[in-house]
Design a protein around this motif. Structure first.
Motif, mmCIF file in Angstrom:
data_model
loop_
_atom_site.group_PDB
_atom_site.id
_atom_site.type_symbol
_atom_site.label_atom_id
_atom_site.label_comp_id
_atom_site.label_asym_id
_atom_site.label_seq_id
_atom_site.Cartn_x
_atom_site.Cartn_y
_atom_site.Cartn_z
ATOM 1 N N THR A 33 5.781 -2.891 -6.647
ATOM 2 C CA THR A 33 4.852 -1.768 -6.730
ATOM 3 C C THR A 33 5.344 -0.816 -7.812
ATOM 4 O OG1 THR A 33 3.643 -0.145 -5.404
ATOM 5 C CG2 THR A 33 5.999 -0.295 -4.977
ATOM 6 N N TRP A 37 0.890 3.092 -9.325
ATOM 7 C CA TRP A 37 -0.055 2.507 -8.374
ATOM 8 C C TRP A 37 -0.139 3.376 -7.120
ATOM 9 C CZ3 TRP A 37 -1.127 0.969 -3.510
ATOM 10 C CH2 TRP A 37 -2.222 0.119 -3.315
ATOM 11 N N ARG A 41 -3.521 5.468 -6.198
ATOM 12 C CA ARG A 41 -4.302 4.927 -5.068
ATOM 13 C C ARG A 41 -4.208 5.777 -3.813
ATOM 14 N NH1 ARG A 41 -6.797 -0.381 -5.808
ATOM 15 N NH2 ARG A 41 -6.238 -0.860 -7.951
ATOM 16 N N CYS A 117 -2.956 7.726 14.703
ATOM 17 C CA CYS A 117 -3.040 8.905 13.825
ATOM 18 C C CYS A 117 -3.953 9.993 14.390
ATOM 19 C CB CYS A 117 -3.523 8.510 12.437
ATOM 20 S SG CYS A 117 -2.434 7.329 11.667
ATOM 21 N N ARG A 156 4.134 -4.720 0.617
ATOM 22 C CA ARG A 156 3.828 -3.581 -0.259
ATOM 23 C C ARG A 156 2.513 -2.883 0.102
ATOM 24 N NH1 ARG A 156 1.676 -6.039 -6.066
ATOM 25 N NH2 ARG A 156 -0.135 -7.100 -5.194
ATOM 26 N N LEU A 196 -6.036 -2.389 12.365
ATOM 27 C CA LEU A 196 -4.781 -1.643 12.226
ATOM 28 C C LEU A 196 -4.033 -1.746 13.551
ATOM 29 C CD1 LEU A 196 -2.984 0.353 10.715
ATOM 30 C CD2 LEU A 196 -4.610 2.142 11.206
ATOM 31 N N MET A 221 -2.331 -4.048 8.641
ATOM 32 C CA MET A 221 -3.514 -3.223 8.350
ATOM 33 C C MET A 221 -4.431 -3.877 7.321
ATOM 34 S SD MET A 221 -3.693 0.704 7.020
ATOM 35 C CE MET A 221 -3.003 0.362 5.425
ATOM 36 N N GLY A 223 -6.388 -2.457 4.829
ATOM 37 C CA GLY A 223 -6.500 -1.137 4.206
ATOM 38 C C GLY A 223 -7.898 -0.778 3.744
ATOM 39 N N ARG A 224 -8.556 -1.767 3.106
ATOM 40 C CA ARG A 224 -9.869 -1.460 2.543
ATOM 41 C C ARG A 224 -10.882 -1.103 3.638
ATOM 42 N NH1 ARG A 224 -11.640 -5.419 -2.284
ATOM 43 N NH2 ARG A 224 -9.446 -5.156 -2.824
ATOM 44 N N ALA A 260 -3.514 10.756 5.203
ATOM 45 C CA ALA A 260 -3.294 9.319 4.989
ATOM 46 C C ALA A 260 -3.408 8.954 3.516
ATOM 47 C CB ALA A 260 -4.285 8.506 5.803
ATOM 48 N N ASN A 261 -4.443 9.484 2.870
ATOM 49 C CA ASN A 261 -4.718 9.073 1.497
ATOM 50 C C ASN A 261 -5.570 10.157 0.846
ATOM 51 O OD1 ASN A 261 -5.933 7.883 -0.812
ATOM 52 N ND2 ASN A 261 -5.559 5.843 0.029
ATOM 53 N N ARG A 263 -7.458 9.987 -1.619
ATOM 54 C CA ARG A 263 -8.816 9.513 -1.965
ATOM 55 C C ARG A 263 -9.743 9.601 -0.753
ATOM 56 N NH1 ARG A 263 -7.219 4.110 -3.222
ATOM 57 N NH2 ARG A 263 -9.418 3.552 -3.299
ATOM 58 N N ASN A 288 1.907 9.236 5.147
ATOM 59 C CA ASN A 288 1.173 9.272 6.412
ATOM 60 C C ASN A 288 2.186 9.255 7.563
ATOM 61 O OD1 ASN A 288 -0.276 8.647 8.710
ATOM 62 N ND2 ASN A 288 -1.503 7.043 7.761
ATOM 63 N N GLY A 319 -7.535 7.059 13.056
ATOM 64 C CA GLY A 319 -6.400 6.144 13.130
ATOM 65 C C GLY A 319 -6.685 4.866 13.874
ATOM 66 N N ALA A 320 -5.603 4.146 14.158
ATOM 67 C CA ALA A 320 -5.704 2.855 14.831
ATOM 68 C C ALA A 320 -6.422 3.031 16.164
ATOM 69 C CB ALA A 320 -4.311 2.267 15.046
HETATM 70 N N1 ACO Z 1 1.535 -1.764 -5.219
HETATM 71 C C1 ACO Z 1 0.870 -2.464 -6.151
HETATM 72 N N2 ACO Z 1 -0.218 -3.174 -5.857
HETATM 73 C C2 ACO Z 1 -0.643 -3.187 -4.589
HETATM 74 C C3 ACO Z 1 0.008 -2.485 -3.569
HETATM 75 C C4 ACO Z 1 1.147 -1.745 -3.931
HETATM 76 N N3 ACO Z 1 1.857 -1.013 -3.038
HETATM 77 N N4 ACO Z 1 -0.638 -2.681 -2.410
HETATM 78 C C5 ACO Z 1 -1.680 -3.479 -2.681
HETATM 79 N N5 ACO Z 1 -1.684 -3.791 -3.997
HETATM 80 C C6 ACO Z 1 -2.635 -4.618 -4.731
HETATM 81 C C7 ACO Z 1 -3.365 -5.584 -3.841
HETATM 82 O O1 ACO Z 1 -2.597 -6.767 -3.671
HETATM 83 C C8 ACO Z 1 -4.625 -5.830 -4.638
HETATM 84 O O2 ACO Z 1 -4.337 -6.760 -5.664
HETATM 85 P P1 ACO Z 1 -5.423 -7.876 -6.075
HETATM 86 O O3 ACO Z 1 -6.618 -7.093 -6.546
HETATM 87 O O4 ACO Z 1 -4.708 -8.632 -7.125
HETATM 88 O O5 ACO Z 1 -5.704 -8.628 -4.808
HETATM 89 C C9 ACO Z 1 -4.892 -4.485 -5.320
HETATM 90 O O6 ACO Z 1 -3.638 -3.773 -5.270
HETATM 91 C C10 ACO Z 1 -5.959 -3.665 -4.646
HETATM 92 O O7 ACO Z 1 -5.720 -3.673 -3.242
HETATM 93 P P2 ACO Z 1 -6.655 -2.888 -2.241
HETATM 94 O O8 ACO Z 1 -6.144 -3.092 -0.854
HETATM 95 O O9 ACO Z 1 -8.084 -3.197 -2.521
HETATM 96 O O10 ACO Z 1 -6.362 -1.396 -2.715
HETATM 97 P P3 ACO Z 1 -7.070 -0.074 -2.287
HETATM 98 O O11 ACO Z 1 -7.581 0.636 -3.467
HETATM 99 O O12 ACO Z 1 -8.011 -0.301 -1.128
HETATM 100 O O13 ACO Z 1 -5.857 0.785 -1.733
HETATM 101 C C11 ACO Z 1 -4.856 1.405 0.353
HETATM 102 C C12 ACO Z 1 -5.099 0.278 -0.660
HETATM 103 C C13 ACO Z 1 -4.069 2.497 -0.331
HETATM 104 C C14 ACO Z 1 -4.065 0.845 1.518
HETATM 105 C C15 ACO Z 1 -6.214 1.970 0.842
HETATM 106 O O14 ACO Z 1 -7.063 0.904 1.185
HETATM 107 C C16 ACO Z 1 -6.070 2.900 1.998
HETATM 108 O O15 ACO Z 1 -5.503 3.962 1.894
HETATM 109 N N6 ACO Z 1 -6.653 2.524 3.137
HETATM 110 C C17 ACO Z 1 -6.615 3.374 4.326
HETATM 111 C C18 ACO Z 1 -5.301 3.224 4.968
HETATM 112 C C19 ACO Z 1 -5.078 4.247 6.039
HETATM 113 O O16 ACO Z 1 -5.485 5.366 5.933
HETATM 114 N N7 ACO Z 1 -4.362 3.811 7.053
HETATM 115 C C20 ACO Z 1 -3.864 4.661 8.017
HETATM 116 C C21 ACO Z 1 -4.790 4.967 9.132
HETATM 117 S S1 ACO Z 1 -3.879 5.896 10.193
HETATM 118 C C22 ACO Z 1 -3.069 5.103 11.489
HETATM 119 O O17 ACO Z 1 -3.601 5.023 12.555
HETATM 120 C C23 ACO Z 1 -1.675 4.564 11.283
#
Ligand code: ACO
Length: 343
Positions: A33, A37, A41, A117, A156, A196, A221, A223-224, A260-261, A263, A288, A319-320
């Motif tokens: 990573t 990134w 993100r 969360c 990652r 999640l 998770m 994520g998307r 969390a994010n 965005r 987070n 959250g989850a």
């Molecule tokens: N570093 C570099 N690349 C990465 C990483 C990283 N850490 N993680 C993923 N990638 C890559 C992926 O492999 C993918 O590559 P590919 O296109 O070649 O397949 C690319 O980056 C895009 O991956 P996406 O998962 O589509 O990335 P996205 O823009 O959706 O961001 C993220 C991912 C940050 C996890 C986002 O989806 C997110 O924040 N989701 C919500 C998560 C969240 O809020 N969770 C907590 C809820 S709370 C609870 O209850 C715990």
């Protein structure tokens, strides 16, 4: 004089984050990573990681003591301790029992609440109901997480997102009838549990050598998908809660969303038409921290002077579960009654 007709309110806040800081650069040495990134993100730059022997209850106690100080109360004024956590010290007994013992609150009600969360907002609903019912005068409500213990440090897609910490509030009757918690709404959709989750370690898949080999004790998770549900869920619960109490988004002085994010928060702001400066965010420095995220942000907002008596504050979580929740409150200040007319 405080009376039983006054709304339940937050009398004091406190928070704690472990000493060790892990930067995005540190993570880029561990998995494939980059700072670029992670920052673009998620908005996260660093997170705190608890020491090996440091537990959720240790962090909870640090935050709780500060919350008690800020409320101007001593521990013996507390009638119940609720710890919201998905990373308890042990599966049994409740982490709240360890906190209760460490604070010297022998005999007082103590239990954990698990809503990932959204835990703190669920906790606010339960704790304020206890105070409202009159069975408990002051409740110590804590969100405490050692997520580093359930993170797969080889994955990652999740390990860059989370951090450790704790936030606490003391709830009790407010100084007057115009300040305090106006409403809390919570909800869940268990059909989306697998988006999640930590699959292993419960009674469905008990811990075994195989579950360890299969890495089933770590957080998994999608994520998307979680991202989409988080935006929709928090937008809906915010609208429902504001509507229920006759407010519109423009009435809000401050929004404290689950950290969390960035965005997710920015998208939520655009959809609800709330300008970015009305949001308080600190995920850049903590990542987070699940149930600790909102009380940790609230405490920082209070100490930074971002919360003034009379402010209308919306707290939003997701959250989850999946779970979600929102709370609307009129800030009363720490034991310092300030009538709305003076603002
Ligand atoms: N570093 C570099 N690349 C990465 C990483 C990283 N850490 N993680 C993923 N990638 C890559 C992926 O492999 C993918 O590559 P590919 O296109 O070649 O397949 C690319 O980056 C895009 O991956 P996406 O998962 O589509 O990335 P996205 O823009 O959706 O961001 C993220 C991912 C940050 C996890 C986002 O989806 C997110 O924040 N989701 C919500 C998560 C969240 O809020 N969770 C907590 C809820 S709370 C609870 O209850 C715990």
């Amino acid at each position: 004089m405080t009376t039983a007709s006054h709304p339940v309110t937050i009398l004091g806040t406190g928070s704690y984050a472990p000493e060790r800081v892990m930067t995005n650069e540190d993570l880029s040495q561990m998995v494939d990573t980059s700072d670029e990134w992670i920052t673009t993100r998620t908005g996260i730059r660093e997170r705190h990681i608890a020491a090996d022997g440091e537990t959720a209850s240790d962090m909870a106690v640090r935050a709780a003591r500060l919350a008690l100080d800020s409320a101007g109360l001593t521990a013996d004024a507390i009638d119940a301790v609720i710890v919201c956590t998905m990373t308890p010290d042990q599966p049994c007994p409740a982490t709240a029992c360890f906190v209760q013992e460490k604070l010297g609150l022998e005999g007082k009600t103590a239990f954990d609440l698990t809503a990932a969360c959204s835990g703190f907002i669920y906790g606010l609903q339960v704790a304020s109901a206890l105070v409202h019912a009159g069975t408990h005068r002051h409740v110590l409500l804590i969100g405490a997480e050692k997520l580093s213990a359930i993170i797969d440090w080889t994955d990652r897609s999740t390990c860059v997102l989370f951090g450790d910490g704790a936030g606490a509030v003391v709830l009790g009757r407010g100084p007057d009838h115009r300040h305090g918690i106006i409403g809390v709404r919570t909800g869940a959709n268990g059909a989306q549990a697998e988006l999640l989750h930590v699959p292993g370690g419960g009674c469905r898949i008990p811990a075994s050598e195989q579950t360890v080999r299969d890495r089933l004790h770590f957080l998994k998770m999608n994520g998307r998908e979680v991202f989409k549900h988080a935006v929709r869920g928090m937008e809906q619960v915010a609208r429902d809660l504001l509507d229920e109490h006759g407010y519109v988004a423009g009435d809000l002085d401050l929004v404290i969303p689950h950290q969390a994010n960035l965005r997710i928060i920015d998208t939520l702001g655009s959809r609800l038409e709330i300008p970015p400066e009305r949001f308080f965010n600190n995920l850049e420095r903590y990542g987070n921290t699940s149930a600790a995220s909102i009380p940790l942000a609230l405490d920082e907002a209070v100490r930074a002077g971002r919360v003034r008596p009379g402010d209308l504050i919306l707290m939003l979580a997701f959250g989850a579960g999946l779970t979600w929740g929102a709370s609307l409150l009129r800030w009363s200040g720490n034991n310092q009654p300030v009538p709305l007319s003076e603002n």
